[in-house]
Design an enzyme around this catalytic site. Structure first.
Site: not given
Length: 400
Positions: A209, A288, A278
């Site tokens: 975030n 990858k 969360d």
């Protein structure tokens, strides 16, 4: 620590009075409101106009110059002061103070003062060591007045020894340390979490975030300045270390959970400002993931709810959480307060342009138990941190 403090500076008649001008300037620069009292002898060395220019305040020098008929000046300024520093404190002033003699504005104010009073002596080394002066200083110390020790060195009279007024920077540092030692946060163990977490999908891709950690770092810095023993657990952020703050760096929500719960029982206060993920990928790919045609589904699972876990285990701690919301802000904050057994929630609207993630300012609503929500004005994150800590101090005082 001196910001917004009301400081009374008493200047008596010694050559070191010139240093008192620098002290008045330093205290003002530290954010204090400074008022100066001068003795008649002090005015032989420095003019009242000097101090007036430095403090932007009236200088008091005459007990009988009652310019406001509704107030008695020496009582009024004694009541106004949060602390009183006499610098330089000559042998004459120390002797009169020890014997309760009040024959000028400085000494009448001293006797009326109920705030902490500090003496910063300055005199010839032989005067400083004279038995009468030593006895007078001991008398004042026994009455819980504090002395700021003079320095050793070359004195204005030509002697070398102890008696030089402490340097203005040293006096300011001494007063700050004294203030810090007497705040409700002094010695309290305070844990702050800050920043985002990274939840890896593969070695190069993460769920995260936009949290910068600035709010948590501001809380940690201000708490340390107020005397708290601060531990900062920080996610991946681009912020420098803070002086006097123990820092633990983590990356994932799991790592933050482990570090927080490891030390939680020893903490007095926890301010959990970190924006912890969360959810996290159920599986972290070892290599990858290569680009493919079509969509990509990534199964997710819940991370541990750190704040809820702390609320369950809470014994003596004050527990403060943050709520970054986009709607129903107060309702969600109140729900979080109750559901997670918190003492305070700092809620903010992440859709606001001047608040939330990546901004230099914040506009928060402070929610506490049995109190109406406080909708705070736009503030810097440092100012917001101070408001949060002021309320924590009030809770500590209430619980004392």
């Amino acid at each position: 620590m001196l910001q917004h403090k009301h400081i009374l500076l008493g200047v008596s008649g010694g050559i070191a009075a010139f240093k008192a001008a620098a002290l008045a300037s330093k205290l003002t620069q530290a954010g204090a409101s400074v008022k100066v009292i001068m003795t008649e002898h002090a005015k032989q060395f420095v003019t009242p106009l000097t101090f007036q220019a430095l403090t932007r305040e009236r200088v008091y020098d005459d007990t009988f110059a009652e310019k406001d008929p509704e107030k008695v000046a020496h009582i009024d300024i004694a009541d106004w002061a949060d602390l009183f520093i006499i610098a330089p404190a000559t042998a004459n002033v120390i002797g009169k103070a020890a014997h309760g003699i009040a024959d000028d504005m400085l000494l009448t104010t001293f006797l009326a003062a109920t705030c902490p009073v500090y003496f910063a002596p300055a005199m010839n080394v032989n005067m400083y060591q004279h038995p009468a002066v030593v006895e007078n200083m001991n008398t004042l110390k026994e009455r819980n007045y504090t002395f700021i020790e003079p320095g050793d060195g070359y004195l204005a009279c030509g002697w070398v020894g102890k008696g030089r007024l402490a340097e203005p920077d040293e006096i300011v540092a001494f007063l700050e340390a004294e203030e810090k030692a007497h705040t409700p946060l002094a010695g309290k163990k305070l844990l702050v979490t800050a920043g985002p977490t990274y939840e890896y999908v593969d070695p190069v891709r993460v769920f995260t975030n936009p949290s910068t950690g600035k709010m948590g770092f501001a809380v940690a810095a201000e708490a340390a300045a107020m005397g708290a023993d601060v531990t900062l657990i920080a996610g991946p952020v681009h912020l420098n270390a803070l002086p006097g703050v123990k820092r633990i760096n983590v990356t994932t929500a799991e790592e933050m959970y482990n570090e927080v719960t490891k030390i939680y029982s020893s903490m007095d206060i926890v301010v959990k400002s970190a924006a912890v993920a969360d959810y996290k990928p159920k599986t972290i790919l070892a290599q990858k993931a290569k680009k493919q045609n079509g969509d990509m589904d990534i199964p997710m699972e819940r991370t541990k709810d750190i704040l809820a876990e702390l609320g369950k285990k809470k014994t003596h701690q004050l527990l403060i959480g943050f709520a970054a919301e986009s709607n129903n802000i107060v309702e969600y904050a109140k729900d979080k307060l109750e559901r997670k057994n918190l003492d305070m929630v700092i809620a903010n609207n992440i859709t606001s342009e001047d608040a939330g993630f990546r901004s230099e300012t914040n506009r928060v609503i402070i929610v506490q138990r049995e109190q109406n929500p406080e909708d705070m004005p736009l503030m810097t994150k440092t100012e917001t941190a101070k408001e949060i800590l002021a309320r924590i101090e009030n809770m500590l005082i209430k619980d004392a």
